[in-house]
Scaffold this motif. Structure first.
Motif, short mmCIF file in Angstrom:
data_model
loop_
_atom_site.label_atom_id
_atom_site.label_comp_id
_atom_site.label_asym_id
_atom_site.label_seq_id
_atom_site.Cartn_x
_atom_site.Cartn_y
_atom_site.Cartn_z
N LEU A 91 -51.01 16.33 15.83
CA LEU A 91 -52.15 15.44 15.64
C LEU A 91 -51.82 14.03 16.15
CD1 LEU A 91 -55.02 15.03 14.51
CD2 LEU A 91 -53.98 14.60 12.27
N ALA A 92 -50.62 13.55 15.85
CA ALA A 92 -50.21 12.22 16.31
C ALA A 92 -50.24 12.16 17.84
CB ALA A 92 -48.82 11.88 15.78
N LEU A 93 -49.76 13.22 18.49
CA LEU A 93 -49.77 13.27 19.96
C LEU A 93 -51.21 13.30 20.48
CD1 LEU A 93 -46.93 15.88 20.61
CD2 LEU A 93 -46.82 13.42 21.13
N GLU A 94 -52.03 14.11 19.83
CA GLU A 94 -53.44 14.24 20.21
C GLU A 94 -54.17 12.91 20.10
OE1 GLU A 94 -56.65 16.72 17.94
OE2 GLU A 94 -54.98 18.06 18.44
N LEU A 95 -53.85 12.13 19.05
CA LEU A 95 -54.49 10.83 18.82
C LEU A 95 -53.83 9.72 19.63
CD1 LEU A 95 -54.92 11.05 14.92
CD2 LEU A 95 -56.70 11.39 16.66
N SER A 96 -52.81 10.06 20.43
CA SER A 96 -52.06 9.08 21.22
C SER A 96 -51.49 7.96 20.37
CB SER A 96 -52.94 8.48 22.32
OG SER A 96 -53.07 9.42 23.35
N LEU A 97 -50.99 8.32 19.19
CA LEU A 97 -50.37 7.31 18.34
C LEU A 97 -48.91 7.14 18.77
CD1 LEU A 97 -51.75 8.30 14.83
CD2 LEU A 97 -52.11 6.12 15.99
N PRO A 98 -48.43 5.90 18.80
CA PRO A 98 -47.02 5.68 19.12
C PRO A 98 -46.16 6.30 18.02
CG PRO A 98 -48.13 3.59 18.66
CD PRO A 98 -49.15 4.66 18.53
N ILE A 99 -45.13 7.06 18.41
CA ILE A 99 -44.27 7.74 17.43
C ILE A 99 -42.87 7.17 17.50
CG2 ILE A 99 -43.26 9.95 16.72
CD1 ILE A 99 -45.71 11.34 18.05
N VAL A 100 -42.36 6.80 16.33
CA VAL A 100 -40.97 6.37 16.17
C VAL A 100 -40.25 7.52 15.46
CG1 VAL A 100 -39.41 4.74 15.02
CG2 VAL A 100 -41.60 3.92 15.97
N ALA A 101 -39.27 8.13 16.14
CA ALA A 101 -38.49 9.20 15.53
C ALA A 101 -37.23 8.58 14.95
CB ALA A 101 -38.14 10.27 16.57
N ALA A 102 -37.12 8.58 13.62
CA ALA A 102 -35.96 7.99 12.94
C ALA A 102 -35.00 9.12 12.58
CB ALA A 102 -36.40 7.22 11.71
N ASN A 103 -33.86 9.14 13.27
CA ASN A 103 -32.88 10.21 13.08
C ASN A 103 -32.02 9.96 11.85
OD1 ASN A 103 -33.47 11.76 15.52
ND2 ASN A 103 -32.71 9.96 16.61
#
Length: 169
Positions: A91-103
């Motif tokens: 959904l986040a990708l579909e909405l083009s939301l910026p994603i921060v992946a915190a490892n």
């Protein structure tokens, strides 16, 4: 550059990485730390009100629509989760939301724990450290929104050692 005051939607493995989410809630509650995100994971109470997965997902979607960025806490098992985590990332990708992946393992770039749905996508990968996440929230959303479609196809992103030196990490 006030992105960190906009709500962020947090995605995480509730069974294994809830402690990390509680850490973030602690940063948010601390008056001396300027750190804000949407508390989107009220799943337990939401699920007890309605057993329907569709109901839960429509509520999560509502919350994501009000967010300016997504923080995905990436633990050892996150990549194996499909019911909500994969759906939320999709959904986040579909909405083009910026994603921060915190490892959670503190890797500074995409690694083997990265869920396939966001692997090699235009997502910035940072270690699970408050200053790194805050830096990403302050900078990545604007940077991401300025990118062309071509630039967004450039794959996973991460910050160089000079940024971590500036952050004291």
């Amino acid at each position: 550059m006030s992105s960190h005051t906009d709500p962020s939607y947090v995605i995480f493995d509730g069974d294994n990485d809830g402690w990390a989410y509680r850490f973030m809630r602690g940063w948010k509650a601390n008056d001396r730390i300027d750190f804000n995100f949407f508390d989107a994971h009220d799943l337990d109470t939401m699920t007890s009100r309605a057993q329907s997965e569709a109901y839960v997902k429509s509520n999560l979607k509502e919350r994501m629509l009000q967010s300016s960025a997504v923080i995905a806490l990436i633990g050892e098992k996150t990549k194996n989760l499909y019911r909500f985590v994969r759906w939320e990332l999709e959904l986040a990708l579909e909405l083009s939301l910026p994603i921060v992946a915190a490892n959670i393992n503190e890797s500074r770039q995409q690694d083997a724990n990265c869920p396939p749905i966001i692997r090699d996508q235009c997502v910035v990968h940072v270690p699970f450290k408050m200053r790194a996440i805050r830096f990403a929230l302050d900078n990545w959303p604007d940077e991401y929104r300025r990118m062309s479609a071509t630039d967004r196809r450039g794959g996973a992103r991460h910050y160089g050692p000079h940024i971590y030196a500036e952050l004291g990490l």
